[in-house]
Structures are given as structure tokens and as C-alpha cells.
Design an enzyme around this catalytic site. Structure first.
Site, short mmCIF file in Angstrom:
data_model
loop_
_atom_site.label_atom_id
_atom_site.label_comp_id
_atom_site.label_asym_id
_atom_site.label_seq_id
_atom_site.Cartn_x
_atom_site.Cartn_y
_atom_site.Cartn_z
N SER A 1 24.32 35.74 10.61
CA SER A 1 23.52 36.66 9.80
C SER A 1 22.56 35.85 8.94
O SER A 1 22.85 34.70 8.59
CB SER A 1 24.43 37.48 8.88
OG SER A 1 23.65 38.14 7.90
N TYR B 1 30.53 37.48 1.64
CA TYR B 1 30.10 37.68 3.02
C TYR B 1 29.14 36.57 3.46
O TYR B 1 29.32 35.95 4.51
CB TYR B 1 29.41 39.05 3.13
CG TYR B 1 28.82 39.36 4.50
CD1 TYR B 1 29.64 39.71 5.57
CD2 TYR B 1 27.43 39.30 4.71
CE1 TYR B 1 29.09 40.01 6.81
CE2 TYR B 1 26.89 39.60 5.94
CZ TYR B 1 27.72 39.96 6.99
OH TYR B 1 27.18 40.24 8.22
N1 LIG Z 1 24.88 45.40 10.31
C1 LIG Z 1 24.21 44.39 9.77
O1 LIG Z 1 23.35 44.59 8.91
C2 LIG Z 1 24.47 43.00 10.24
C3 LIG Z 1 23.54 42.01 9.89
C4 LIG Z 1 23.77 40.71 10.31
C5 LIG Z 1 24.90 40.40 11.02
N2 LIG Z 1 25.80 41.38 11.34
C6 LIG Z 1 27.01 40.98 12.05
O2 LIG Z 1 27.00 41.55 13.35
C7 LIG Z 1 28.35 41.77 13.78
C8 LIG Z 1 28.48 43.21 14.26
O3 LIG Z 1 28.16 44.08 13.20
P1 LIG Z 1 27.84 45.62 13.35
O4 LIG Z 1 26.56 45.85 12.65
O5 LIG Z 1 27.94 46.01 14.76
O6 LIG Z 1 28.96 46.27 12.45
P2 LIG Z 1 30.23 47.14 12.84
O7 LIG Z 1 29.84 48.24 13.72
O8 LIG Z 1 30.89 47.44 11.56
O9 LIG Z 1 31.12 46.13 13.69
C9 LIG Z 1 31.98 45.19 13.14
C10 LIG Z 1 33.29 45.32 13.86
O10 LIG Z 1 34.19 44.29 13.45
C11 LIG Z 1 35.48 44.79 13.67
N3 LIG Z 1 36.49 44.14 12.88
C12 LIG Z 1 36.57 44.06 11.54
N4 LIG Z 1 37.69 43.37 11.19
C13 LIG Z 1 38.31 43.02 12.31
C14 LIG Z 1 39.49 42.31 12.62
N5 LIG Z 1 40.28 41.80 11.65
N6 LIG Z 1 39.82 42.11 13.90
C15 LIG Z 1 39.07 42.62 14.88
N7 LIG Z 1 37.94 43.29 14.67
C16 LIG Z 1 37.56 43.51 13.39
C17 LIG Z 1 35.41 46.25 13.31
O11 LIG Z 1 36.35 46.91 14.14
P3 LIG Z 1 37.27 48.16 13.69
O12 LIG Z 1 36.77 49.28 14.53
O13 LIG Z 1 38.65 47.74 14.07
O14 LIG Z 1 37.06 48.34 12.22
C18 LIG Z 1 33.98 46.62 13.61
O15 LIG Z 1 33.85 47.44 14.75
C19 LIG Z 1 29.23 41.42 12.59
O16 LIG Z 1 29.67 40.09 12.72
C20 LIG Z 1 28.28 41.48 11.44
O17 LIG Z 1 28.69 40.66 10.37
C21 LIG Z 1 25.59 42.67 10.99
#
Ligand SMILES: NC(=O)c1ccc[n+]([C@@H]2O[C@H](COP(=O)([O-])OP(=O)(O)OC[C@H]3O[C@@H](n4cnc5c(N)ncnc54)[C@H](OP(=O)(O)O)[C@@H]3O)[C@@H](O)[C@H]2O)c1
Ligand SMILES: Cc1cc2nc3c(=O)[nH]c(=O)nc-3n(C[C@H](O)[C@H](O)[C@H](O)COP(=O)(O)OP(=O)(O)OC[C@H]3O[C@@H](n4cnc5c(N)ncnc54)[C@H](O)[C@@H]3O)c2cc1C
Lengths: 256, 450
Positions: A147, A160
Site C-alpha cells: 500500500s 497499518y
Molecule cells: N482498500 C484499500 O484502500 C487498500 C489500499 C491499499 C492496499 N490495500 C490492501 O489490499 C489488500 C486487499 O484489500 P481489500 O481492499 O480487498 O480489502 P478487503 O475486501 O477488506 O479484503 C481484506 C481481506 O483480508 C482478510 N483477512 C483479514 N484478516 C485475516 C486473517 N487473519 N486471515 C485471513 N484473512 C484475513 C479478510 O477476510 P475475512 O472475510 O475473513 O474478514 C478480507 O476479506 C489488503 O492487503 C489491503 O491492505 C487496500
């Protein structure tokens, strides 16, 4: 195996419920003929609908396996087991992560450490296990969802941000360790993405969508890039931000 | 693992394997016995475009050190050569003796092993069939049975599984085959320019029987009234009394040299629709409308691309790919649709060839069969070509056609299976000689053959 256009036949997603990953996989299946998808998730028995959806767009072999970032023993065994089956996995995506709430973290340090363990330590064990499998296989890519928050820590989300900084540095080093193995690491640095992680938050400038991130991942894989920023110009924004004097950075990052 | 990065001639897809160069049958057998779960595959001169001669995470046996002729009968032209012998060397050694290779592809830099494993074809397919027809015996090292000699009448199943079997039935150590008698090294060539694809196909249908060699270059970058215009090149070896006075003194002279090498990888975008069109235009204009009885040398007639060493780098860092298909006679309509679609989408590059094939041989996975084959060059960074080719694949399969494995680097497993109805018979033989599937390559993984 990947084909001459870089299309991927099989993919393993760790954090298979992530919205960014869901859109990425759907595109891979629909446009790139990915046929085998394995979703590593905390609750594999709740995945029937998600699996049906991926099959609907064309994948023939979709499954869910238990994956908890906070349980490294179990997830390393799971990843080793998958590679041990002898069927190749072309791409592994590390998509799990928690954003959390900075204020809560400051009053609950244990919760903060847990978020850091998820985002950083969980990726270290899962990433190393996946890299070992890919290396033995002689080809493949590991995609790491980093990120821009890791580029420079900001007051409003430094728990974070610091976990992503650690993850990003880990992924860079892992990529270097794989030179000459036929395996590469793609680091993805999105800005603010409208997904369930950021639901209800005020979008930062240059915010983007899972759809755009998915395209960037697929394009990065096809061209074997090392780092992609989403949207692309963030790269230049952050090359400037990194060098701002601290007082100025504090102001800018508090506003954004 | 860490090892060299290995690719095919198209320089894509890429994988890493352990590369070793055996110099004896014993070393080949040891490599099979000591194989890891990622297996072993033989590699010749790496002239296949895609991934059959590479093996991610496993062992790749570079066979080119096992080369040379071990027996030759100057009366019958029957030769036994080690599998790593190149067709270029066979030509250098045997043309002066009055013997030409029975089949040559568009490059002489291929090995005897590679010629068998892809059952290669040349401009004489309509008159001489593919490589397998000329093989009388081969020595193989197989995982289950060790060193075996196979001939069409001793173990026909293993023989015909190996012809076109992309290295999955054993490591070929040597092969015995019949060379082709020639009295001169000069080709008498006839060139005819035609305005469209139908007229070139008509010319081939009515006239190919009068020639040993026949192939058409087809323009796939022009549309409208120039759609499918072609230059048909046909020929045969000259007799001594057909040569000019001087040439009669040394009728079997042979000199194959590389004029220059492409020194560096070309920049991205050197070949774009504009330059491709310009090249095709120039090529078509250069050809005479009708020019018969031209005297050409073997390199000029058969291997013009070899005059430019490693020309594959000219396609830039992303590499290139080929798409070669065949549709049976009666499916001409499909061929026309394919040609107009390629021209309309502007995905093809410069080296595009149309040929009429004669009857198939019994090879289970041998590509040639009676019909029309089209071979198309593409730059791999033209990713929009992917969906176009996917669409054409469906038409080809619906018409009862199939794709050439030596050129493929992108088809889907189901496309492959649909084009090769004898795949199960092939698998049965492979399972007999290699029950644990020690012999593997990236192509077999991609097409789900292992
Ligand atoms: N959204 C943003 O603005 C953004 C920006 C930069 C980077 N990112 C990164 O991109 C990646 C995907 O994000 P996203 O936007 O798609 O968000 P998201 O839909 O919230 O996906 C994150 C996923 O991580 C899973 N998770 C959390 N804790 C976990 C654990 N202990 N073991 C296994 N799975 C776990 C969650 O699964 P559950 O269904 O089990 O909760 C959730 O589905 C993440 O690494 C995030 O940090 C996101
Ligand atoms: C410019 C150009 C033009 C071409 N024109 C034609 C053409 O007109 N017609 C045509 O048919 N093809 C053509 N080809 C393709 C080429 O003829 C085939 O790909 C051929 O198989 C290449 O031989 P190779 O020795 O390089 O084999 P490689 O590409 O190294 O290997 C090909 C296959 O052979 C197997 N193999 C190699 N050696 C052995 C062995 N000792 N034992 C067991 N298996 C072995 C490998 O495992 C692999 O599956 C052309 C290629 C180029 C680059």
C-alpha cells in the site's frame, strides 16, 4: 503454466474474500481463461456463493481452503500441501489485510499488534512458504498487496502503514532472493481503494476502485513488472512526498 | 531451484530448469533414473516457438553434444545419425554426396530428435509427407524399458507415438532414415503472384502435383481488394543438364552462411501495423508476376531466414509467437474466414505461409493431415491478439482442424484435445513406457497432458 501472452492457468488467493482479489480473479477467469482457482479464507464453508460466481464466469476447478494469517503453522502446512500435490500453481496472491482503526489501536495495543501480525508476520510466513513452492516448481509469480500507506507513515494510520512498510520491504527482498529461479514477485501499491476495507471512509485524493487495481495486477503479471502503483501517477506523488520536510508532511498527510 | 532461464524460439513463455548435456546413452539413462518429481525432457536446438523443450523445476537434457553420423549407405542413402545432429550438418556432409534431407523446415538449425518429436513438415509435404515417413528405426531410452530399438514393424504403437510425441515417450538417442537423392544442389523455382487466397489455392490444387516443393507466402496485413494476395513459390531439384555451363562443373556445391546476426533485442514497437504493412507491400511488389525456371541455391530457396542469425530478437523484449493450424479439404470456407479476420484485426506480422498438405501418417500426435495449413507470425506484445486467436481456434476446431504443437504457446487444453482425437491412444502408449510420467515438459503441463 502461463502462456505466451502471460495468461495464468491457476491461481491461489490468500485472503480469498478480499474485494480486490475477487475482482482480479473474475477478470483472470473471464478474459485470461484461468481455469483453477483456490481461495484461502478464514471460513471456507461459507464460500459456496463465491465459488459458484467464479464458476459462472468460466473456471472449472474452484475450491476454498482454510487460511488464517494469524495461524502460521497451519497455513504453512496448507501451502506446502497444495504445492506437494504436484499440480502447478502459476500465481499466488497475498490479498489479506486489516486496516483497523488508529484510535482504537492506541487504546488497545494488543489489537494493534494483532493487526500488525496479520498484515506483516502473516505475509512473511505465507510468502516464504509460497515462494518455496514456486521455486521448486521453476516458474510462477507472487503478488503482494502492499500500500502507499507504507511509503511514509502518517499520524492517522501508522499502525497499518508501518505493517505495510514492513510487508513492502519483505516483498522486495523476497523478490531479490528469487532472481534466477524463474519466479518473480509483483508488489502492488494502491492508494485509497473503494472496497469493504474502506467502506464509510472519506476517500483520499486520487482514490481508485478494485477494478482498476485488478487491471494493474493482470498487466503487471503479463509484463513481469516488479512494482505497480495504482493509479500509476501515485508513484510520482510519493517520490515527492518521501522528501517533504517533516512539518510539511505532517500537514499534508493530515489533510489528505 | 536456480538454473538457467529456458525459452523456446519465441522467447516466451519462460521457465527455469536444470540444464545438462549428456554425451552418452549411459548418461541419458542415469538422468532418467535420477529424475526428481519435476521430471526430465530432451531439448534439441530450441527452434520450437513455445514450451515443448523446457521443463520448469526439472531437468532439461541438451542433446546437441550427441551428434554425428554412425552409419551411411551411399547406395541407398540410408543414414543413422545421433539425435543431436542438426539438419544443417547433415546437409553440409551429404549434399556433396548427392543426398538431401527428406524433409526440411524453414530453418536448418533443427536436430534429428526435434524433427522426429514434432514430425516436422516442409514444402514437400504434398509429395513426400512429413519426417516420420522416412524414419526406419530409432533408439530410445524409456523410463520403464531402458534402451529400446523401435521400428514401424517391431513396436508400431511406440514408434508412431514417438513420431510427433514431443519428447514424452523417451529420449531419442539415434535414428535411421532415408535421405533424398539429388543430382544437383540447385532448385528450379517457379514464382506466381496471385491477387487473392482463392486463386492461390486453385493454383496449388491443380498444379502442386507437378512440383516436389510448393509453398505460398500470404499477405495478412492488406484488406479490401488486396485481401489474401499471395506469392506462390514452387520448385524441384534441377538435373545436371539443366544447369548453366559453369555450374555443371560442381553441380552439388553447397555453401550455407549466415550473413549477419541481429545483435541486440529490438526496441518495443519496431514491428507495428504500419511497418508490417510496409514490409508486406514491399515483399509483394518485389515478386515478379510470373517468373519461371529461376535457379536458386538450397539456402536461398529453403532457409532464407537463416541468413539472419537469431532474428527472433527483432521482435523486441516481449518475444514472438506463431499460430499454425490446418483445416481439412472441404473446409476452405473456414480458411477464408480466418484469413479475412486476421487481415481485419491486423494482428499478424510478416512471415505468413499457406500450404497444401498431402495425406497424414499414423503418428498419434502428428500434426499434418490432408488439407490447408496456415502459419502466422505475431509479436507477443500485441496482447489484443489473444482474444482474436481464441475466436479463430473455435472456427478451426469446428471445421475439424487442429494446431501445430511446435508453434503453439497459447492454446487451451480443450482446444488441443479437440484437435487430436487420438490423444487417448497416445496416452496409453506413454503410460506403458513411462508409467510415472518422468518425461515432462512445460507444454504438456500447459495442455494438461501429464
Ligand atoms: N482498500 C484499500 O484502500 C487498500 C489500499 C491499499 C492496499 N490495500 C490492501 O489490499 C489488500 C486487499 O484489500 P481489500 O481492499 O480487498 O480489502 P478487503 O475486501 O477488506 O479484503 C481484506 C481481506 O483480508 C482478510 N483477512 C483479514 N484478516 C485475516 C486473517 N487473519 N486471515 C485471513 N484473512 C484475513 C479478510 O477476510 P475475512 O472475510 O475473513 O474478514 C478480507 O476479506 C489488503 O492487503 C489491503 O491492505 C487496500
Ligand atoms: C524459422 C523457423 C522455421 C520453421 N519452419 C518449420 C517448418 O517449415 N515446418 C515444421 O514442421 N517446423 C518448422 N519449424 C519448427 C521446427 O522445425 C520444430 O520446432 C523442430 O522440432 C525444432 O527442432 P529442435 O531440434 O530445435 O527441437 P526443440 O525445439 O529443441 O525440441 C522440440 C521437441 O523435440 C523434443 N526433442 C528434441 N530432441 C529430442 C530427443 N533427442 N529425444 C526426444 N525428444 C527430443 C523436445 O523434447 C521437444 O518436445 C520452424 C522453426 C523455426 C524457428
Amino acid at each position: 503454466m502461463r502462456d505466451a501472452f502471460g495468461a495464468v492457468q491457476s491461481v491461489l488467493v490468500l485472503g480469498g474474500t478480499s474485494e480486490i482479489a475477487r475482482v482480479t480473479v473474475a477478470k483472470m477467469v473471464r478474459d485470461g481463461h484461468t481455469s483453477r482457482v483456490i481461495l484461502g479464507v478464514r471460513r471456507p464453508d461459507e464460500m459456496a456463493d463465491a465459488i459458484a460466481e467464479i464458476e459462472r464466469v468460466g473456471a472449472t476447478d474452484v475450491s476454498a481452503v482454510a487460511f488464517d494469517a494469524l495461524d502460521p503453522e497451519a497455513h504453512v502446512a496448507m501451502i506446502d500441501g497444495l504445492f506437494g500435490e504436484g499440480r502447478d500453481i502459476d500465481v499466488v496472491i497475498l490479498a489479506f489485510g486489516v486496516l483497523g482503526d488508529q484510535e482504537t489501536f492506541e487504546s488497545d495495543p494488543v489489537a494493534a499488534a494483532q493487526a500488525a501480525s496479520t498484515n506483516y508476520a502473516g505475509a512473511v510466513s505465507a510468502g516464504l512458504a509460497a515462494a518455496r513452492g514456486l521455486r521448486a516448481q521453476g516458474h510462477g509469480s507472487l503478488v503482494v498487496l502492499s500500500s502507499v500507506a507504507g511509503e511514509r507513515a502518517r499520524r492517522s494510520n501508522f499502525v497499518y502503514g508501518s505493517s505495510k512498510a514492513g510487508l513492502d520491504a519483505f516483498a522486495q527482498g523476497l523478490g531479490d532472493s528469487l532472481v534466477g529461479s524463474g519466479v518473480d514477485v509483483l508488489i502492488v501499491r494502491p492508494g485509497f481503494v473503494h472496497s469493504k476495507m474502506t467502506a464509510g471512509m472519506d476517500p483520499a485524493p486520487m482514490s481508485t476502485t478494485p477494478d482498476v487495481v485488478a487491471d494493474a495486477i493482470i498487466d503487471g503479471l503479463a509484463h513481469r513488472r516488479r512494482i505497480v502503483w495504482v493509479p500509476g501517477p501515485l508513484r510520482f506523488v510519493f517520490s515527492g512526498m518521501r522528501h517533504l520536510p517533516t512539518p510539511l508532511w505532517r500537514r499534508v498527510s493530515a489533510d489528505a | 531451484m536456480t538454473g538457467p532461464t529456458i525459452t523456446g524460439w519465441g522467447r516466451t513463455p519462460v521457465s527455469t530448469g536444470r540444464l545438462t548435456q549428456p554425451t552418452s546413452v549411459e548418461q541419458v539413462a542415469e538422468a532418467l533414473a535420477g529424475a526428481s518429481s519435476r521430471g526430465v525432457i530432451a531439448r534439441g536446438l530450441g527452434r520450437s516457438y513455445g514450451d515443448p523443450a523446457q521443463n520448469a523445476g526439472g531437468t532439461v537434457l541438451d542433446m546437441t553434444a550427441m551428434q554425428g553420423i554412425t552409419a551411411f549407405d551411399p547406395e541407398s542413402g540410408v543414414v543413422t545419425a545421433l539425435a543431436g545432429t542438426s539438419l544443417g550438418d547433415l546437409m553440409r556432409w551429404l549434399i556433396p554426396e548427392g543426398w538431401f534431407v527428406p524433409v526440411t523446415p524453414g530453418t536448418r538449425h533443427v536436430t534429428v530428435g526435434g524433427a522426429i518429436a514434432n514430425d516436422i513438415h516442409g514444402k514437400n509435404h504434398h509429395s513426400a509427407g512429413s519426417w516420420g515417413r522416412h524414419v526406419t528405426a530409432m533408439t530410445l531410452v524409456t523410463p520403464a524399458n531402458g534402451i529400446v530399438t523401435v521400428a514401424p514393424d517391431s513396436d508400431p504403437d511406440l514408434f508412431w507415438a514417438t513420431i510427433g510425441g514431443i519428447g514424452l515417450t523417451g529420449i531419442i538417442v539415434d535414428a535411421t532414415f532415408r535421405m533424398h537423392r539429388i543430382s544437383t544442389s540447385t532448385i528450379l523455382a517457379d514464382t506466381d503472384k496471385t491477387p487473392d487466397a482463392q486463386s492461390v489455392m486453385d493454383l496449388m490444387t491443380t498444379g502442386d502435383a507437378d512440383y516436389e516443393y510448393s509453398v505460398a507466402w500470404i499477405d495478412l496485413s492488406s484488406t479490401g481488394s488486396k485481401l489474401g494476395r499471395s506469392v506462390l513459390d514452387r520448385g524441384r531439384f534441377a538435373e545436371v543438364d539443366e544447369l548453366d555451363g559453369d555450374a555443371r562443373h560442381d553441380p552439388l556445391a553447397y555453401d550455407a552462411r549466415e550473413l549477419l546476426k541481429v545483435p541486440i533485442t529490438a526496441p518495443r514497437g519496431l514491428l507495428n501495423p504500419l511497418t508490417v504493412r510496409a514490409f508486406n507491400e514491399a515483399w509483394f511488389r518485389k515478386a515478379p508476376k510470373r517468373h519461371h525456371r529461376r535457379n536458386l541455391t538450397i539456402p536461398a530457396y529453403f532457409h532464407p531466414l537463416d541468413m539472419l542469425g537469431n532474428w527472433n530478437r527483432g521482435y523486441g523484449p516481449a518475444g514472438l509467437l506463431q499460430w499454425q493450424i490446418i483445416v481439412p479439404f472441404g473446409a476452405e470456407e473456414t480458411m477464408h474466414r480466418v484469413i479475412s479476420e486476421l487481415a481485419a484485426t491486423q494482428v499478424a506480422s510478416v512471415v505468413n505461409v499457406l500450404k497444401r498438405f498431402g495425406p497424414a501418417n499414423p503418428g498419434f500426435l502428428s500434426f499434418p493431415r490432408e488439407g490447408w495449413t496456415l502459419s502466422v507470425d505475431l509479436a507477443a506484445d500485441v496482447t489484443r491478439a489473444g482474444p482474436v486467436l481464441d475466436r479463430l481456434d473455435r472456427w478451426v476446431i469446428e471445421a475439424g482442424g487442429r494446431h501445430y504443437l511446435a508453434k503453439d504457446s497459447r492454446m487451451r487444453p480443450e482446444t488441443f484435445a479437440a484437435g487430436y482425437p487420438r490423444l487417448d491412444e497416445f496416452r496409453a502408449v506413454r503410460d506403458r513406457v513411462d508409467p510415472e510420467h518422468v518425461l515432462r515438459n512445460d507444454l504438456a503441463r500447459r495442455l494438461e497432458m501429464v
